[in-house]
Write a protein that holds these residues in place. Structure first.
Motif, PDB file in Angstrom:
ATOM      1  N   TRP A   1       0.834  -1.210   0.000  1.00  0.00           N
ATOM      2  CA  TRP A   1       0.000   0.000   0.000  1.00  0.00           C
ATOM      3  C   TRP A   1       0.863   1.252   0.000  1.00  0.00           C
ATOM      4  N   VAL A   2       1.930   1.229   0.783  1.00  0.00           N
ATOM      5  CA  VAL A   2       2.851   2.366   0.773  1.00  0.00           C
ATOM      6  C   VAL A   2       3.494   2.489  -0.603  1.00  0.00           C
ATOM      7  N   GLY A   3       3.876   1.368  -1.195  1.00  0.00           N
ATOM      8  CA  GLY A   3       4.463   1.391  -2.529  1.00  0.00           C
ATOM      9  C   GLY A   3       3.505   1.932  -3.575  1.00  0.00           C
ATOM     10  N   ASN A   4       2.257   1.505  -3.511  1.00  0.00           N
ATOM     11  CA  ASN A   4       1.245   2.009  -4.443  1.00  0.00           C
ATOM     12  C   ASN A   4       1.074   3.513  -4.273  1.00  0.00           C
ATOM     13  N   ASP A   5       0.939   3.957  -3.025  1.00  0.00           N
ATOM     14  CA  ASP A   5       0.800   5.388  -2.761  1.00  0.00           C
ATOM     15  C   ASP A   5       2.031   6.163  -3.231  1.00  0.00           C
ATOM     16  N   ALA A   6       3.222   5.600  -3.001  1.00  0.00           N
ATOM     17  CA  ALA A   6       4.454   6.279  -3.426  1.00  0.00           C
ATOM     18  C   ALA A   6       4.469   6.449  -4.943  1.00  0.00           C
ATOM     19  N   GLY A   7       4.011   5.431  -5.668  1.00  0.00           N
ATOM     20  CA  GLY A   7       3.944   5.537  -7.117  1.00  0.00           C
ATOM     21  C   GLY A   7       2.946   6.572  -7.582  1.00  0.00           C
ATOM     22  N   LEU A   8       1.781   6.602  -6.947  1.00  0.00           N
ATOM     23  CA  LEU A   8       0.777   7.595  -7.319  1.00  0.00           C
ATOM     24  C   LEU A   8       1.249   9.000  -6.962  1.00  0.00           C
ATOM     25  N   TYR A   9       1.955   9.121  -5.842  1.00  0.00           N
ATOM     26  CA  TYR A   9       2.485  10.435  -5.469  1.00  0.00           C
ATOM     27  C   TYR A   9       3.570  10.867  -6.456  1.00  0.00           C
ATOM     28  N   LEU A  10       4.460   9.948  -6.817  1.00  0.00           N
ATOM     29  CA  LEU A  10       5.478  10.245  -7.822  1.00  0.00           C
ATOM     30  C   LEU A  10       4.816  10.720  -9.115  1.00  0.00           C
ATOM     31  N   GLY A  11       3.789  10.015  -9.545  1.00  0.00           N
ATOM     32  CA  GLY A  11       3.065  10.416 -10.751  1.00  0.00           C
ATOM     33  C   GLY A  11       2.438  11.785 -10.613  1.00  0.00           C
TER      34      GLY A  11
ATOM     35  N   GLY B   1      -6.630  -1.106 -16.888  1.00  0.00           N
ATOM     36  CA  GLY B   1      -6.828  -0.171 -15.797  1.00  0.00           C
ATOM     37  C   GLY B   1      -5.588   0.357 -15.124  1.00  0.00           C
ATOM     38  N   ARG B   2      -4.407   0.036 -15.615  1.00  0.00           N
ATOM     39  CA  ARG B   2      -3.181   0.524 -14.978  1.00  0.00           C
ATOM     40  C   ARG B   2      -2.956   1.991 -15.320  1.00  0.00           C
ATOM     41  N   ALA B   3      -2.820   2.800 -14.278  1.00  0.00           N
ATOM     42  CA  ALA B   3      -2.556   4.234 -14.460  1.00  0.00           C
ATOM     43  C   ALA B   3      -1.056   4.438 -14.615  1.00  0.00           C
ATOM     44  N   VAL B   4      -0.683   5.136 -15.679  1.00  0.00           N
ATOM     45  CA  VAL B   4       0.714   5.459 -15.952  1.00  0.00           C
ATOM     46  C   VAL B   4       0.806   6.951 -16.236  1.00  0.00           C
TER      47      VAL B   4
ATOM     48  N   VAL C   1       4.565   4.440 -12.923  1.00  0.00           N
ATOM     49  CA  VAL C   1       4.908   5.060 -11.640  1.00  0.00           C
ATOM     50  C   VAL C   1       4.552   4.163 -10.463  1.00  0.00           C
ATOM     51  N   VAL C   2       3.470   3.403 -10.574  1.00  0.00           N
ATOM     52  CA  VAL C   2       3.114   2.502  -9.474  1.00  0.00           C
ATOM     53  C   VAL C   2       4.178   1.414  -9.332  1.00  0.00           C
ATOM     54  N   GLY C   3       4.647   0.882 -10.448  1.00  0.00           N
ATOM     55  CA  GLY C   3       5.737  -0.097 -10.390  1.00  0.00           C
ATOM     56  C   GLY C   3       6.988   0.495  -9.766  1.00  0.00           C
ATOM     57  N   ALA C   4       7.301   1.739 -10.134  1.00  0.00           N
ATOM     58  CA  ALA C   4       8.470   2.417  -9.562  1.00  0.00           C
ATOM     59  C   ALA C   4       8.282   2.635  -8.060  1.00  0.00           C
ATOM     60  N   GLY C   5       7.064   2.994  -7.657  1.00  0.00           N
ATOM     61  CA  GLY C   5       6.781   3.185  -6.232  1.00  0.00           C
ATOM     62  C   GLY C   5       6.911   1.897  -5.441  1.00  0.00           C
ATOM     63  N   LEU C   6       6.440   0.805  -6.014  1.00  0.00           N
ATOM     64  CA  LEU C   6       6.570  -0.495  -5.336  1.00  0.00           C
ATOM     65  C   LEU C   6       8.033  -0.906  -5.216  1.00  0.00           C
ATOM     66  N   ASP C   7       8.805  -0.720  -6.284  1.00  0.00           N
ATOM     67  CA  ASP C   7      10.239  -1.023  -6.218  1.00  0.00           C
ATOM     68  C   ASP C   7      10.914  -0.200  -5.129  1.00  0.00           C
ATOM     69  N   TRP C   8      10.568   1.081  -5.072  1.00  0.00           N
ATOM     70  CA  TRP C   8      11.150   1.964  -4.060  1.00  0.00           C
ATOM     71  C   TRP C   8      10.775   1.501  -2.652  1.00  0.00           C
ATOM     72  N   ALA C   9       9.513   1.156  -2.447  1.00  0.00           N
ATOM     73  CA  ALA C   9       9.070   0.741  -1.117  1.00  0.00           C
ATOM     74  C   ALA C   9       9.736  -0.557  -0.674  1.00  0.00           C
TER      75      ALA C   9
END
Length: 147
Positions: free
Chosen positions: A79-89, A107-110, A121-129
Motif C-alpha cells: 500500500w505504501v508502494g502504491n501510494d508512493a507511485g501515485l504520489y510520484l506520478g 486499468g493501470r494508471a501510468v 509510476v506505481v511499479g516504480a513506487g513499489l520497487d522503491w518501497a
C-alpha cells in the motif's frame, strides 16, 4: 480505493472498474488526478516523520530519506508502494511540462511524457518501497529530463 459514487455508477452501467477510471479521466481529468493524488497512507507516514508532501520534487527527495519502517509490515508494504507511485506520478504531472495521466487497457494508471514515453509510476513506487531503488527523486529526474 472505495469511492461510493463510482460504485453506484458502475452498478448502473454494468461496467468494470477500468471503465470507471477511464470514464473519470474522460469526463473530469482534474478530478481523477485529484483522486490519484490522495495517497492517504503515504501522506500519514510522511507526516509522522515530519515530512510535508507538497507535490514538489523536493518532497520526493525527503521521502527518499525516510527510514523504511513500512518494510516491517508485509500488509502495509504494498500500500505504501502504491501510494508512493501515485504520489510520484502526481509530482511529475504537476511539474513536468506535457506530462499527463493515462490509463492503459486493464486499468493501470501510468504517466505519459510529452515525448510519448510511459512511466509505470506505481511499479516504480513499489520497487522503491521494497528495495529503496530507484529513488523516487531519481525517477522524477529522468522524467523531467524526458528520458
Amino acid at each position: 480505493m472505495n469511492i461510493p459514487f463510482l460504485d453506484s455508477w458502475r452498478r448502473r452501467r454494468g461496467g468494470e472498474r477500468t471503465t470507471v477510471l477511464v470514464s473519470a479521466f474522460d469526463r473530469d481529468p482534474e478530478g481523477a488526478a485529484g483522486l490519484l493524488a490522495e495517497c492517504a497512507l503515504l501522506r500519514a507516514r510522511a507526516q509522522e516523520a515530519g515530512v510535508l508532501l507538497d507535490d514538489t520534487p523536493r518532497s520526493l527527495e525527503a521521502l527518499d530519506q525516510l527510514p523504511p519502517r513500512w518494510r516491517e509490515d508485509p500488509e502495509e508494504l504494498p500500500w505504501v508502494g502504491n501510494d508512493a507511485g501515485l504520489y510520484l506520478g502526481t509530482v511529475i504531472v504537476r511539474t513536468v511540462p506535457g506530462a499527463v495521466w493515462d490509463v492503459l487497457p486493464g486499468g493501470r494508471a501510468v504517466v505519459r511524457l510529452a515525448s510519448g514515453r510511459e512511466i509505470d509510476v506505481v511499479g516504480a513506487g513499489l520497487d522503491w518501497a521494497i528495495t529503496g531503488s530507484p529513488q523516487l527523486s531519481q525517477t522524477y529526474g529522468e522524467a523531467a529530463e524526458g528520458r
